[in-house]
Design a protein around this motif. Structure first.
Motif, PDB file in Angstrom:
ATOM      1  N   VAL A 275       0.959  -1.162  -0.008  1.00  0.00           N
ATOM      2  CA  VAL A 275      -0.051  -0.099   0.183  1.00  0.00           C
ATOM      3  C   VAL A 275       0.790   1.228  -0.114  1.00  0.00           C
ATOM      4  O   VAL A 275       1.505   1.318   0.936  1.00  0.00           O
ATOM      5  N   CYS A 276       0.874   1.883  -1.113  1.00  0.00           N
ATOM      6  CA  CYS A 276       1.600   3.198  -0.962  1.00  0.00           C
ATOM      7  C   CYS A 276       1.433   4.335   0.000  1.00  0.00           C
ATOM      8  O   CYS A 276       0.349   4.347   0.289  1.00  0.00           O
ATOM      9  N   GLN A 277       2.578   4.640   0.572  1.00  0.00           N
ATOM     10  CA  GLN A 277       2.405   5.566   1.617  1.00  0.00           C
ATOM     11  C   GLN A 277       3.069   6.927   1.505  1.00  0.00           C
ATOM     12  O   GLN A 277       3.615   7.570   2.139  1.00  0.00           O
ATOM     13  N   SER A 278       3.585   7.067  -0.034  1.00  0.00           N
ATOM     14  CA  SER A 278       4.180   8.491  -0.755  1.00  0.00           C
ATOM     15  C   SER A 278       3.177   9.502  -0.428  1.00  0.00           C
ATOM     16  O   SER A 278       2.014   9.412  -0.684  1.00  0.00           O
ATOM     17  N   GLY A 279       4.056  10.757  -0.803  1.00  0.00           N
ATOM     18  CA  GLY A 279       3.029  12.092  -0.826  1.00  0.00           C
ATOM     19  C   GLY A 279       1.765  11.943  -1.390  1.00  0.00           C
ATOM     20  O   GLY A 279       0.735  12.115  -0.693  1.00  0.00           O
ATOM     21  N   PRO A 280       1.151  11.953  -2.915  1.00  0.00           N
ATOM     22  CA  PRO A 280       0.103  12.062  -3.247  1.00  0.00           C
ATOM     23  C   PRO A 280      -0.945  11.091  -2.701  1.00  0.00           C
ATOM     24  O   PRO A 280      -2.058  11.320  -2.391  1.00  0.00           O
ATOM     25  N   CYS A 281      -0.479   9.819  -2.709  1.00  0.00           N
ATOM     26  CA  CYS A 281      -1.468   8.823  -1.978  1.00  0.00           C
ATOM     27  C   CYS A 281      -1.462   9.126  -0.643  1.00  0.00           C
ATOM     28  O   CYS A 281      -2.691   8.910  -0.011  1.00  0.00           O
ATOM     29  N   ARG A 282      -0.496   9.585   0.389  1.00  0.00           N
ATOM     30  CA  ARG A 282      -0.900   9.906   1.615  1.00  0.00           C
ATOM     31  C   ARG A 282      -1.877  11.012   1.778  1.00  0.00           C
ATOM     32  O   ARG A 282      -2.784  11.025   2.593  1.00  0.00           O
TER      33      ARG A 282
ATOM     34  N   GLY B 298       6.743   2.453  -1.167  1.00  0.00           N
ATOM     35  CA  GLY B 298       6.924   3.940  -1.667  1.00  0.00           C
ATOM     36  C   GLY B 298       6.131   4.029  -2.886  1.00  0.00           C
ATOM     37  O   GLY B 298       5.210   3.315  -3.232  1.00  0.00           O
ATOM     38  N   CYS B 299       6.344   5.004  -3.496  1.00  0.00           N
ATOM     39  CA  CYS B 299       5.563   5.688  -4.836  1.00  0.00           C
ATOM     40  C   CYS B 299       5.423   4.146  -5.835  1.00  0.00           C
ATOM     41  O   CYS B 299       6.493   3.664  -6.226  1.00  0.00           O
ATOM     42  N   LEU B 300       4.367   4.161  -6.336  1.00  0.00           N
ATOM     43  CA  LEU B 300       4.253   2.882  -6.981  1.00  0.00           C
ATOM     44  C   LEU B 300       4.016   3.548  -8.558  1.00  0.00           C
ATOM     45  O   LEU B 300       3.529   2.671  -9.439  1.00  0.00           O
ATOM     46  N   GLY B 301       4.488   4.844  -8.721  1.00  0.00           N
ATOM     47  CA  GLY B 301       4.582   5.280 -10.244  1.00  0.00           C
ATOM     48  C   GLY B 301       3.025   5.595 -10.601  1.00  0.00           C
ATOM     49  O   GLY B 301       2.914   5.749 -11.822  1.00  0.00           O
ATOM     50  N   ASN B 302       1.947   5.583  -9.795  1.00  0.00           N
ATOM     51  CA  ASN B 302       0.464   5.940 -10.195  1.00  0.00           C
ATOM     52  C   ASN B 302      -0.017   7.132  -9.620  1.00  0.00           C
ATOM     53  O   ASN B 302      -1.260   7.000  -9.270  1.00  0.00           O
ATOM     54  N   CYS B 303       0.678   8.249  -9.269  1.00  0.00           N
ATOM     55  CA  CYS B 303       0.352   9.195  -8.268  1.00  0.00           C
ATOM     56  C   CYS B 303      -1.119   9.883  -8.794  1.00  0.00           C
ATOM     57  O   CYS B 303      -1.718  10.354  -7.778  1.00  0.00           O
ATOM     58  N   SER B 304      -1.187   9.856  -9.976  1.00  0.00           N
ATOM     59  CA  SER B 304      -2.419  10.628 -10.515  1.00  0.00           C
ATOM     60  C   SER B 304      -3.913  10.113 -10.102  1.00  0.00           C
ATOM     61  O   SER B 304      -4.957  10.460 -10.400  1.00  0.00           O
TER      62      SER B 304
ATOM     63  N   PRO C 170      -5.480   7.072  -3.894  1.00  0.00           N
ATOM     64  CA  PRO C 170      -4.477   6.128  -3.448  1.00  0.00           C
ATOM     65  C   PRO C 170      -4.256   4.782  -4.084  1.00  0.00           C
ATOM     66  O   PRO C 170      -5.227   4.382  -4.704  1.00  0.00           O
ATOM     67  N   ASN C 171      -3.113   4.323  -4.097  1.00  0.00           N
ATOM     68  CA  ASN C 171      -2.845   2.844  -4.902  1.00  0.00           C
ATOM     69  C   ASN C 171      -2.399   1.839  -3.944  1.00  0.00           C
ATOM     70  O   ASN C 171      -1.827   2.274  -3.172  1.00  0.00           O
ATOM     71  N   ALA C 172      -2.621   0.646  -4.406  1.00  0.00           N
ATOM     72  CA  ALA C 172      -1.952  -0.534  -3.743  1.00  0.00           C
ATOM     73  C   ALA C 172      -1.618  -1.575  -4.826  1.00  0.00           C
ATOM     74  O   ALA C 172      -2.246  -1.296  -6.069  1.00  0.00           O
TER      75      ALA C 172
HETATM   76  S1  FES Z   1       2.633   8.389  -4.294  1.00  0.00           S
HETATM   77 FE1  FES Z   1       1.475   6.548  -4.315  1.00  0.00          FE
HETATM   78  S2  FES Z   1       1.617   6.109  -6.470  1.00  0.00           S
HETATM   79 FE2  FES Z   1       3.061   7.839  -6.340  1.00  0.00          FE
END
Ligand code: FES
Length: 226
Positions: A81-88, A115-121, A124-126
């Motif tokens: 489960v992404c916990q980086s910037g935009p997902c957070r 970390g980021c899964l490359g789908n920030c737009s 949230p992503n998993a």
């Molecule tokens: S911050 Fe979650 S996919 Fe980039």
């Protein structure tokens, strides 16, 4: 230098994450990458059975083991489960909580932050990782979408019949959205649904805490006592 335990062509099992071991074949000894500093060498390069090429950074049983094909190991399915910037910012902490709780209820799945899964737009992503494939799930904006991730990973649909659990997870998600909105000074969003949460509070303590949060938010938004 110690003698290496495996030769090119040997079948091995490699630890590829905290809970996963994948089968593969050693394809090179004393492997190096161009950008590595002088003298750095990995004992083995391995081609996994899924086609991925990796290297083993050390010749130890914790990372690479002989595979004679007889041991039947069941590779764990993982949900990252992404916990980086935009997902957070889109509430991924609550998504992680939901997925952990739902995965616990069905078993057989390892859940971990990543970390980021490359789908920030589409946050949230998993990412569901099995031995055969990786499947990205985007826009996990409600409990049912988290449940769909767990169902894909485990093959079993988690029950959403436990009204208390559903209410707790939904409240956790609203709380997370509220905290983020507050950080960004989006006061309407931060206050949205708060009065309903106060009415639905499951205990007197929860109600008092929510009323205190509501008063804090109103004060921060400039609507406090003058
Ligand atoms: S911050 Fe979650 S996919 Fe980039």
């Amino acid at each position: 230098m110690d003698r290496l335990r495996f030769a090119a062509g040997d079948r091995v099992r490699c630890k590829v994450s905290a809970a996963r071991w994948n089968r593969g074949t050693v394809i090179q000894l004393n492997y190096r990458e161009d950008h590595w500093p002088a003298g750095r060498v990995a004992p083995y390069q391995i081609k996994l059975d899924n086609g991925t090429e990796i290297y083993a950074p050390a010749d130890v049983d914790d990372l690479i083991r002989a595979d004679d094909g007889t041991e039947d190991f069941d590779p764990a399915v993982e949900i990252h489960v992404c916990q980086s910037g935009p997902c957070r910012q889109a509430g991924s902490e609550a998504v992680l909580l939901e997925i952990e709780e739902l995965a616990d209820s069905v078993g057989g799945v390892v859940v971990q932050p990543t970390g980021c899964l490359g789908n920030c737009s589409q946050a949230p992503n998993a990412l569901v990782v099995t031995d055969a494939a990786e499947n990205l799930f985007a826009k996990l904006c409600d409990l049912s979408s988290s449940a769909a991730v767990v169902e894909r990973a485990s093959g079993r649909a988690p029950s959403l019949d436990d009204a208390a659990m559903v209410a707790r997870l939904e409240r956790a998600r609203r709380l997370r959205v509220r905290m983020q909105a507050r950080e960004e000074s989006k006061w309407n969003l931060a206050l949205a649904g708060m009065a309903e949460d106060v009415v639905r509070a499951s205990s007197a303590e929860d109600r008092v805490e929510l009323l205190r949060d509501q008063a804090d938010l109103l004060a921060a938004a400039g609507f406090g006592d003058q």
